[in-house]
Write a protein that holds these residues in place. Structure first.
Motif, PDB file in Angstrom:
ATOM      1  N   LEU A 197      -8.277  -2.312   4.992  1.00 20.17           N
ATOM      2  CA  LEU A 197      -7.131  -1.473   4.683  1.00 20.17           C
ATOM      3  C   LEU A 197      -6.658  -0.706   5.911  1.00 20.17           C
ATOM      4  O   LEU A 197      -7.437  -0.384   6.806  1.00 20.17           O
TER       5      LEU A 197
ATOM      6  N   ASN B 164       3.837  -1.165  -2.698  1.00 24.20           N
ATOM      7  CA  ASN B 164       3.412  -0.616  -1.399  1.00 24.20           C
ATOM      8  C   ASN B 164       4.040  -1.346  -0.217  1.00 24.20           C
ATOM      9  O   ASN B 164       3.348  -1.829   0.686  1.00 24.20           O
ATOM     10  N   ASN B 165       5.356  -1.416  -0.236  1.00 24.36           N
ATOM     11  CA  ASN B 165       6.127  -1.907   0.898  1.00 24.36           C
ATOM     12  C   ASN B 165       7.063  -0.795   1.349  1.00 24.36           C
ATOM     13  O   ASN B 165       6.811   0.379   1.084  1.00 24.36           O
TER      14      ASN B 165
ATOM     15  N   TYR C 288      -6.143   6.185  -0.912  1.00 27.30           N
ATOM     16  CA  TYR C 288      -7.246   5.876  -1.821  1.00 27.30           C
ATOM     17  C   TYR C 288      -8.181   7.074  -1.974  1.00 27.30           C
ATOM     18  O   TYR C 288      -8.586   7.435  -3.087  1.00 27.30           O
TER      19      TYR C 288
ATOM     20  N   HIS D   1      -4.441 -13.307   0.798  1.00 25.18           N
ATOM     21  CA  HIS D   1      -4.401 -11.847   0.768  1.00 25.18           C
ATOM     22  C   HIS D   1      -5.500 -11.228   1.639  1.00 25.18           C
ATOM     23  O   HIS D   1      -6.536 -11.823   1.896  1.00 25.18           O
ATOM     24  N   SER D   2      -5.235 -10.007   2.105  1.00 22.04           N
ATOM     25  CA  SER D   2      -6.180  -9.225   2.913  1.00 22.04           C
ATOM     26  C   SER D   2      -6.561  -9.924   4.206  1.00 22.04           C
ATOM     27  O   SER D   2      -7.749 -10.091   4.525  1.00 22.04           O
TER      28      SER D   2
ATOM     29  N   CYS E  70      -3.449   3.584   3.801  1.00 23.84           N
ATOM     30  CA  CYS E  70      -3.971   3.148   2.499  1.00 23.84           C
ATOM     31  C   CYS E  70      -5.327   3.803   2.207  1.00 23.84           C
ATOM     32  O   CYS E  70      -5.612   4.185   1.073  1.00 23.84           O
TER      33      CYS E  70
ATOM     34  N   GLY F  67       2.747  -7.637  -2.189  1.00 18.42           N
ATOM     35  CA  GLY F  67       2.377  -6.230  -2.123  1.00 18.42           C
ATOM     36  C   GLY F  67       1.589  -5.881  -0.868  1.00 18.42           C
ATOM     37  O   GLY F  67       0.995  -6.740  -0.215  1.00 18.42           O
ATOM     38  N   LEU F  68       1.606  -4.585  -0.506  1.00 18.75           N
ATOM     39  CA  LEU F  68       0.852  -4.072   0.641  1.00 18.75           C
ATOM     40  C   LEU F  68       1.223  -4.790   1.938  1.00 18.75           C
ATOM     41  O   LEU F  68       0.359  -5.246   2.684  1.00 18.75           O
ATOM     42  N   ASN F  69       2.522  -4.891   2.196  1.00 15.53           N
ATOM     43  CA  ASN F  69       3.022  -5.428   3.449  1.00 15.53           C
ATOM     44  C   ASN F  69       3.992  -4.409   4.057  1.00 15.53           C
ATOM     45  O   ASN F  69       3.908  -3.219   3.751  1.00 15.53           O
TER      46      ASN F  69
ATOM     47  N   SER G 220      -0.536 -10.660  -0.338  1.00 13.59           N
ATOM     48  CA  SER G 220      -0.675  -9.198  -0.332  1.00 13.59           C
ATOM     49  C   SER G 220      -1.660  -8.709   0.715  1.00 13.59           C
ATOM     50  O   SER G 220      -2.548  -9.436   1.164  1.00 13.59           O
ATOM     51  N   ASN G 221      -1.479  -7.435   1.117  1.00 14.28           N
ATOM     52  CA  ASN G 221      -2.350  -6.755   2.073  1.00 14.28           C
ATOM     53  C   ASN G 221      -2.379  -7.477   3.422  1.00 14.28           C
ATOM     54  O   ASN G 221      -3.441  -7.856   3.926  1.00 14.28           O
TER      55      ASN G 221
END
Length: 261
Positions: A207, A156-157, A215, A84-85, A211, A132-134, A107-108
């Motif tokens: 991020l 968050n796609n 935030y 991730h990230s 994003c 998530g976050l892709n 994710s991310n």
């Protein structure tokens, strides 16, 4: 290339040596070997860690990786893989050979529907999958073969629908689809599935711009509510409590111990 034209610069990142990798080896609570290379500024998959491919857990999260090589398939003992990230734009088809994998965190990243290989559906023992976050617009139907899957993160796609085959996954208990352009009404097919929130602490530099804006807007609203609440009553103070971060690593290791054994 035309004369005088410079090649586009690429992030070199930190070079990881075999000695550094060996120093990053950890022992989990159940005696498994974990290679922790998280948050080390790695931009290219370090070839030297192929000599440590007998590890049970591999953490390459919070780095600058754009791709994972086909040689990831040599980590045949992996039960836990955390990516991730990063800045992943694609995954190799060989990831489907990690037949002992129980948890995969992607994710991310920058993954799209076309860059998520259908071979992920070959991970028969997979219990937790975080996408998530892709940038996924849909999911490959091959994921319907993940009969042991219990946790699925899709938050968050760019999903506009939830595929029908999700309902047929026999062990799926937790599903997070928040932050997708899905219809406002809640589909009846998702009623038996518990919707959950996932929290990942990452640096702001990891991020994307959207994003970060999301935030900041939420933080401003939260700060406003907290300020209003404090004006109404005195905040109770507690002393002698252990900071959450002081036990986070131990709790995570204990969770994996009880989860996958």
């Amino acid at each position: 290339m035309a004369k005088g034209r410079k090649r586009p610069t690429e992030t070199k990142g930190k070079k990881i040596t075999l000695k550094m990798a060996k120093n990053a080896m950890q022992l989990t609570m159940d005696g498994k070997r974990r290679l922790n290379l998280s948050n080390m500024g790695i931009a290219t998959f370090p070839k030297c860690i192929l000599k440590l491919c007998d590890v049970d857990e591999l953490d390459l999260s919070r780095n600058l990786l754009r791709k994972i090589p086909d040689s990831i398939s040599r980590f045949v003992n992996l039960r836990w893989l955390d990516l991730h990230s990063n800045q992943l734009e694609q995954l190799p088809e060989t990831i489907g050979r990690l037949q002992n994998l129980c948890s995969l965190n992607l994710s991310n990243n920058h993954l799209t529907t076309s860059s998520l290989p259908r071979e992920v559906g070959l991970l028969a023992k997979l219990q937790s999958l975080n996408l998530g976050l892709n940038r996924l617009e849909s999911l490959p139907s091959s994921l319907a073969a993940l009969k042991d899957l219990q946790d699925l993160g899709l938050f968050n796609n760019q999903l506009t629908r939830v595929p029908d085959w999700l309902r047929k996954l026999p062990k799926l208990q937790k599903l997070n689809t928040n932050g997708n352009p899905l219809p406002s009404e809640r589909p009846e097919m998702l009623e038996p599935i518990k919707r959950v929130e996932s929290l990942y602490l990452v640096k702001e530099s990891c991020l994307c711009r959207a994003c970060i804006q999301h935030y900041r807007e939420k933080k401003e609203r939260l700060d406003h509510h907290v300020s209003a609440a404090e004006q109404k009553k005195t905040r109770t103070r507690f002393t002698g409590l252990i900071a959450p971060n002081s036990v986070a690593q131990e709790n995570q290791a204990l969770w994996r111990l009880t989860r996958y054994n």
